[in-house]
Design a protein around this motif. Structure first.
Motif, PDB file in Angstrom:
ATOM      1  N   ARG A   8       0.839  -1.205   0.000  1.00 58.91           N
ATOM      2  CA  ARG A   8       0.000   0.000   0.000  1.00 58.91           C
ATOM      3  C   ARG A   8       0.867   1.245   0.000  1.00 58.91           C
ATOM      4  NH1 ARG A   8      -2.782  -1.660   5.549  1.00 58.91           N
ATOM      5  NH2 ARG A   8      -0.725  -2.643   5.701  1.00 58.91           N
ATOM      6  N   THR A   9       0.261   2.364  -0.368  1.00 60.04           N
ATOM      7  CA  THR A   9       0.950   3.641  -0.192  1.00 60.04           C
ATOM      8  C   THR A   9       0.994   3.986   1.296  1.00 60.04           C
ATOM      9  OG1 THR A   9      -1.062   4.965  -0.348  1.00 60.04           O
ATOM     10  CG2 THR A   9       0.100   4.466  -2.419  1.00 60.04           C
ATOM     11  N   GLY A  10       1.900   4.874   1.652  1.00 55.31           N
ATOM     12  CA  GLY A  10       1.969   5.318   3.033  1.00 55.31           C
ATOM     13  C   GLY A  10       0.660   5.916   3.511  1.00 55.31           C
ATOM     14  N   ALA A  11      -0.008   6.674   2.649  1.00 55.34           N
ATOM     15  CA  ALA A  11      -1.281   7.285   3.022  1.00 55.34           C
ATOM     16  C   ALA A  11      -2.325   6.219   3.319  1.00 55.34           C
ATOM     17  CB  ALA A  11      -1.773   8.215   1.919  1.00 55.34           C
ATOM     18  N   ARG A  12      -2.373   5.168   2.498  1.00 61.15           N
ATOM     19  CA  ARG A  12      -3.338   4.097   2.728  1.00 61.15           C
ATOM     20  C   ARG A  12      -2.988   3.326   4.001  1.00 61.15           C
ATOM     21  NH1 ARG A  12      -8.246   3.302   2.020  1.00 61.15           N
ATOM     22  NH2 ARG A  12      -8.001   4.095  -0.111  1.00 61.15           N
ATOM     23  N   VAL A  13      -1.711   3.105   4.240  1.00 64.74           N
ATOM     24  CA  VAL A  13      -1.297   2.430   5.473  1.00 64.74           C
ATOM     25  C   VAL A  13      -1.759   3.245   6.682  1.00 64.74           C
ATOM     26  CG1 VAL A  13       0.657   1.661   6.866  1.00 64.74           C
ATOM     27  CG2 VAL A  13       0.680   1.308   4.395  1.00 64.74           C
ATOM     28  N   LEU A  14      -1.588   4.560   6.610  1.00 66.97           N
ATOM     29  CA  LEU A  14      -1.972   5.425   7.719  1.00 66.97           C
ATOM     30  C   LEU A  14      -3.468   5.318   8.008  1.00 66.97           C
ATOM     31  CD1 LEU A  14      -1.478   7.666   9.797  1.00 66.97           C
ATOM     32  CD2 LEU A  14      -1.715   9.329   7.942  1.00 66.97           C
ATOM     33  N   VAL A  15      -4.289   5.434   6.979  1.00 59.24           N
ATOM     34  CA  VAL A  15      -5.735   5.355   7.172  1.00 59.24           C
ATOM     35  C   VAL A  15      -6.123   3.982   7.706  1.00 59.24           C
ATOM     36  CG1 VAL A  15      -7.964   5.378   5.978  1.00 59.24           C
ATOM     37  CG2 VAL A  15      -6.255   7.139   5.479  1.00 59.24           C
ATOM     38  N   ASP A  16      -5.481   2.927   7.227  1.00 57.69           N
ATOM     39  CA  ASP A  16      -5.799   1.589   7.726  1.00 57.69           C
ATOM     40  C   ASP A  16      -5.433   1.448   9.209  1.00 57.69           C
ATOM     41  OD1 ASP A  16      -6.846   0.811   5.316  1.00 57.69           O
ATOM     42  OD2 ASP A  16      -5.047  -0.265   4.644  1.00 57.69           O
ATOM     43  N   GLN A  17      -4.396   2.138   9.641  1.00 57.29           N
ATOM     44  CA  GLN A  17      -4.051   2.086  11.075  1.00 57.29           C
ATOM     45  C   GLN A  17      -5.111   2.796  11.913  1.00 57.29           C
ATOM     46  OE1 GLN A  17      -1.645  -0.152  11.446  1.00 57.29           O
ATOM     47  NE2 GLN A  17      -1.786   0.103   9.220  1.00 57.29           N
ATOM     48  N   LEU A  18      -5.630   3.882  11.396  1.00 59.34           N
ATOM     49  CA  LEU A  18      -6.704   4.571  12.118  1.00 59.34           C
ATOM     50  C   LEU A  18      -7.919   3.667  12.261  1.00 59.34           C
ATOM     51  CD1 LEU A  18      -6.565   8.184  10.610  1.00 59.34           C
ATOM     52  CD2 LEU A  18      -5.418   7.288  12.641  1.00 59.34           C
ATOM     53  N   PRO A  71      -8.029   8.594  21.590  1.00 55.31           N
ATOM     54  CA  PRO A  71      -7.569   9.836  20.965  1.00 55.31           C
ATOM     55  C   PRO A  71      -8.524  10.387  19.916  1.00 55.31           C
ATOM     56  CG  PRO A  71      -5.753   8.284  21.160  1.00 55.31           C
ATOM     57  CD  PRO A  71      -7.009   7.533  21.522  1.00 55.31           C
ATOM     58  N   GLY A  72      -8.873  11.667  20.067  1.00 54.61           N
ATOM     59  CA  GLY A  72      -9.544  12.381  18.992  1.00 54.61           C
ATOM     60  C   GLY A  72      -8.531  12.677  17.900  1.00 54.61           C
ATOM     61  N   ILE A  73      -8.976  12.659  16.650  1.00 54.00           N
ATOM     62  CA  ILE A  73      -8.064  12.758  15.502  1.00 54.00           C
ATOM     63  C   ILE A  73      -8.323  14.044  14.728  1.00 54.00           C
ATOM     64  CG2 ILE A  73      -7.301  11.661  13.365  1.00 54.00           C
ATOM     65  CD1 ILE A  73      -6.652  10.073  15.935  1.00 54.00           C
ATOM     66  N   CYS A  74      -7.236  14.742  14.412  1.00 55.00           N
ATOM     67  CA  CYS A  74      -7.324  15.973  13.628  1.00 55.00           C
ATOM     68  C   CYS A  74      -6.195  16.003  12.614  1.00 55.00           C
ATOM     69  CB  CYS A  74      -7.222  17.188  14.554  1.00 55.00           C
ATOM     70  SG  CYS A  74      -7.312  18.788  13.711  1.00 55.00           S
ATOM     71  N   PHE A  75      -6.505  16.445  11.391  1.00 50.09           N
ATOM     72  CA  PHE A  75      -5.506  16.621  10.340  1.00 50.09           C
ATOM     73  C   PHE A  75      -5.414  18.101   9.961  1.00 50.09           C
ATOM     74  CE2 PHE A  75      -6.489  12.139   9.715  1.00 50.09           C
ATOM     75  CZ  PHE A  75      -5.250  11.581   9.378  1.00 50.09           C
ATOM     76  N   VAL A  76      -4.203  18.621   9.906  1.00 46.85           N
ATOM     77  CA  VAL A  76      -3.996  19.997   9.458  1.00 46.85           C
ATOM     78  C   VAL A  76      -2.760  20.047   8.582  1.00 46.85           C
ATOM     79  CG1 VAL A  76      -5.078  20.990  11.510  1.00 46.85           C
ATOM     80  CG2 VAL A  76      -2.600  20.646  11.472  1.00 46.85           C
ATOM     81  N   THR A  77      -2.652  21.107   7.830  1.00 45.21           N
ATOM     82  CA  THR A  77      -1.512  21.253   6.952  1.00 45.21           C
ATOM     83  C   THR A  77      -0.319  21.824   7.717  1.00 45.21           C
ATOM     84  OG1 THR A  77      -0.880  21.930   4.704  1.00 45.21           O
ATOM     85  CG2 THR A  77      -1.942  23.595   6.111  1.00 45.21           C
TER      86      THR A  77
END
Length: 555
Positions: A8-18, A71-77
Motif C-alpha cells: 500500500r501507499t503510506g497514506a493508505r497504510v496510515l488510514v488503515d491504522q486509524l 484519541p480524537g483525531i485531527c488533520f492539518v496542513t
C-alpha cells in the motif's frame, strides 16, 4: 497470530491504522501537504468534518477524546495550519485528554532549508505534546501510530503530534497492520490499600476530591460507593462536575472559579483529604491556597494514574499510582469496621444545595440564574453541555446540576472559543442527544467561523450566547486592579441572529428569562444550527460580581 502483509501507499497504510484503532471520525482543514491522506479517506467510513480554522478543528478532536477516552483525531496542513491548531493541543495537554494531531510536512529532500511552511515540530510542540514524531519511513507507520495511541492514552493522557512528510505518504511499502492499542491500567498494591483503609478508619472528617481523565461509569460508581460506606463528602475538581451525578447525597459541589466558600471551608476543616486522579492545578486548588504546600496537618492521600503527578506540588502521606479503572476493584473491597455517622456529609451537602438552589438576582432584565435553573430542570439527564472560558460559565458552575456521566465538555486550560467546536463535536457524535453550547460573546467570536461548519454538515447544535458587550473576566480583573479605567475590554458585536440566519440557521434574541423556554423550544423545532442571543446587562459580571461593586471594593 497471523499477520497479513499488504502492499500500500503510506497514506493508505496510515488510514488503515486509524481504522484498526477504532477511529470513526476526524476533523480537518485540508491542505496540499497531505492530499494523499484525504484521498485515502474516501470510502474509508471515517466521518471527516471539514472545518474553517485549525484551532476549531483541533478543539473538536480534543472533545472527542474527552467523550470516548480514546484519541480524537485531527488533520492539518504544515506551518500556519499546525500553529493554528496549537490552541487545541494546549487544551488537550492541560485537560489530560488523549488526542493525535497529524500535521503535514515538507518533502524529506527539502528539510532543513526553511522550505515553504517548514517547521521543526519537535521545537514547536515540545512543551505541549506528550510526544512529537516525524515519520520518515512509510514502513514504520503501523509501529509508530500504535505507539502514538498508547502514549496519548496511558499514564496521564495528552496530545501526540505526528508529522507526515508529503513524499513519504506516496511511498509504496509492504507491511502488516498493528493491532488495536489499549492503555495499560495500573492497579494499587495490597499494602497501599491496607494503609488507605487504616487512614480512612481513623479519619473523623474525611473529604474526597476527584478529577482528571480516564474515568468510566464503573470507576465513578466505585469511587462514590467508597464515599458512601465511609461517609465521605466529595467534590469535583475544575470542569469535572459532569463526571458524577450531582444528585448523589455525598456530592458537595465543584472547585471551580467562584467556588462555594462553604465548600472551601469544609475542605480546610477535613482531617483527611483523598484526591483521586486530580492534579489539583491552580483553579481547583483555589490558586494553591486550598491545601498547604508541600504538606500540612491534614492527612493527604493522592491517587493518580501518572506517578509523576504524585508529589509534584503536594507531598502526600500516602501516594498510590493507579488509574481510575485499575483502582475501582480495589476500592470495592474496602469497608469500615462499623457504620459511619453521616452528619459531616449532610453538612457538606446542605452547603452545596444552599449555594446552587436559589438564583441570585443579577442587574438587568435577563436573569441568568433563572435561565440556568430552567435548563437544569428541563433538559434531559443525558444532555451534553459545553462551554469555553469566561465569567458567563460561573452561572453554569453554580446553578446547573449534571446528572449523567461525562456530560460536560469544558477547558481546564481556560481556552476561549473551546465550547462551540466542542459542542459541534458532541452533537456530531451524539445526534440523538440534546447538546447545548453556553457561550459568551467574546468566547463565541473566537471560533465563530465554525458556524459555517455546523451549516455545511447539518449539525443542529444550540448555542446559548450570553452577550454583555465585553471580555467580562478580564474586565472584572481590570475593575479590581484599575477601577473605572476601562482599556481593551469593550466589544462591538454583530447581530448574532442575523449571523445565524445568514448561514441558514435559526436565531432568536432573548431579553428576559421568561422568554427563554419558548425560544429554546423554537430552536429545537427548527432542526437547524441555532443561536439564542441573550442580552445581559454589562453590570452583571457573574452571580456575585458587578462592575459597581468591584469599583466600590477597590476604593
Amino acid at each position: 497470530m497471523t499477520l497479513t502483509l499488504t502492499e500500500r501507499t503510506g497514506a493508505r497504510v496510515l488510514v488503515d491504522q486509524l481504522l484498526a484503532q477504532g477511529v470513526d471520525r476526524a476533523s480537518c482543514v485540508p491542505g496540499e501537504s497531505y492530499l494523499s491522506v484525504l484521498d485515502a479517506l474516501i470510502g474509508s467510513g471515517v466521518d471527516l468534518l471539514t472545518c474553517r480554522q485549525e484551532g476549531g478543528a483541533a478543539m473538536m478532536a480534543e472533545a472527542w477524546g474527552k467523550l470516548t477516552g480514546r484519541p480524537g483525531i485531527c488533520f492539518v496542513t504544515r506551518g500556519p495550519g499546525a500553529t493554528n491548531a496549537a490552541a487545541g493541543v494546549h487544551v488537550a495537554a492541560q485537560d489530560s485528554t488523549p488526542m493525535i494531531l497529524f500535521v503535514g510536512q515538507v518533502a524529506r529532500g527539502m528539510k532543513h532549508r526553511e522550505a515553504f511552511q517548514e517547521l521543526d515540530y519537535g521545537q514547536v510542540f515540545g512543551t505541549m505534546a506528550k510526544w512529537v514524531v516525524e515519520i520518515d519511513d512509510a514502513a514504520r507507520i503501523p509501529e509508530l501510530i500504535a505507539r502514538a495511541f498508547r502514549v496519548a492514552m496511558q499514564g496521564r493522557p495528552g496530545p501526540v503530534v505526528v508529522a507526515l512528510p508529503e513524499d513519504m505518504l506516496d511511498d509504496v511499502v509492504t507491511v502488516a497492520d498493528a493491532p488495536r492499542a489499549d492503555p495499560a491500567e495500573t492497579a494499587p498494591v495490597a499494602a497501599d490499600m491496607e494503609r488507605l483503609a487504616d487512614l480512612l478508619e481513623g479519619a473523623q472528617k474525611p473529604f474526597a476530591i476527584f478529577g482528571g481523565s480516564r474515568w468510566d461509569a464503573d470507576a465513578v460508581s466505585a469511587f462514590t460507593g467508597l464515599c458512601e460506606r465511609y461517609a465521605i463528602p466529595f467534590a469535583a475538581s475544575f470542569r469535572r462536575a459532569g463526571m458524577v451525578p450531582a444528585q448523589h447525597p455525598n456530592y458537595a459541589g465543584d472547585l471551580s472559579l467562584g467556588a462555594n466558600p462553604a465548600l472551601v471551608k469544609a475542605i480546610g476543616e477535613a482531617d483527611l483529604v483523598l484526591i483521586v486522579n486530580s492534579r489539583m492545578s491552580e483553579i481547583s486548588s483555589q490558586s494553591y491556597t486550598l491545601l498547604p504546600i508541600p504538606s500540612g496537618s491534614q492527612t493527604l492521600v493522592h491517587i493518580h494514574a501518572d506517578p509523576d503527578e504524585i508529589g509534584r506540588v503536594y507531598q502526600p502521606a500516602l501516594g498510590i499510582n493507579a488509574s481510575p479503572r485499575g483502582l475501582a476493584p480495589a476500592l470495592d473491597t474496602l469497608s469500615p469496621s462499623a457504620p459511619r455517622q453521616g452528619a459531616w456529609v449532610a453538612e457538606a451537602r446542605a452547603g452545596y444545595i444552599d449555594w446552587s438552589e436559589e438564583p441570585k438576582q443579577n442587574p438587568g432584565t435577563l436573569q441568568m440564574g433563572q435561565v440556568l435553573r430552567w435548563m437544569r430542570d428541563t433538559l434531559p439527564d443525558d444532555a451534553i453541555l459545553t462551554n469555553g472560558a469566561g465569567n458567563f460559565a460561573v452561572w453554569l458552575n453554580r446553578y446547573y446540576r449534571f446528572r449523567t456521566f461525562n456530560t460536560h465538555l469544558a477547558p481546564t486550560s481556560g481556552s476561549m472559543g473551546y465550547g462551540f467546536p466542542a459542542g459541534i463535536a458532541a452533537k456530531r457524535a451524539h445526534p440523538d442527544r440534546v447538546v447545548v453550547n453556553l457561550a459568551g460573546d467574546g468566547d463565541f467570536m473566537m471560533t465563530v467561523q465554525e458556524f459555517a461548519t455546523c451549516a455545511h454538515h447539518g449539525i443542529p447544535l444550540i448555542v446559548v450566547l450570553v452577550d454583555n458587550g465585553m471580555y467580562g473576566t478580564i474586565r472584572a480583573h481590570q475593575e479590581r486592579e484599575f477601577p473605572g479605567r476601562v482599556s481593551a475590554t469593550s466589544l462591538t458585536n454583530p447581530d448574532f441572529v442575523a449571523l445565524a440566519e445568514a448561514h441558514g440557521g435559526f436565531g432568536q434574541r432573548v431579553e428576559k428569562a421568561e422568554d427563554f423556554a419558548d425560544a429554546f423550544s423554537a430552536a429545537q423545532a427548527s432542526g437547524k444550527p441555532a443561536i439564542l442571543h441573550l442580552i445581559l446587562d454589562p453590570e452583571a459580571l457573574s452571580p456575585t460580581a458587578t462592575i459597581t461593586g468591584l469599583r466600590a471594593r477597590a476604593k
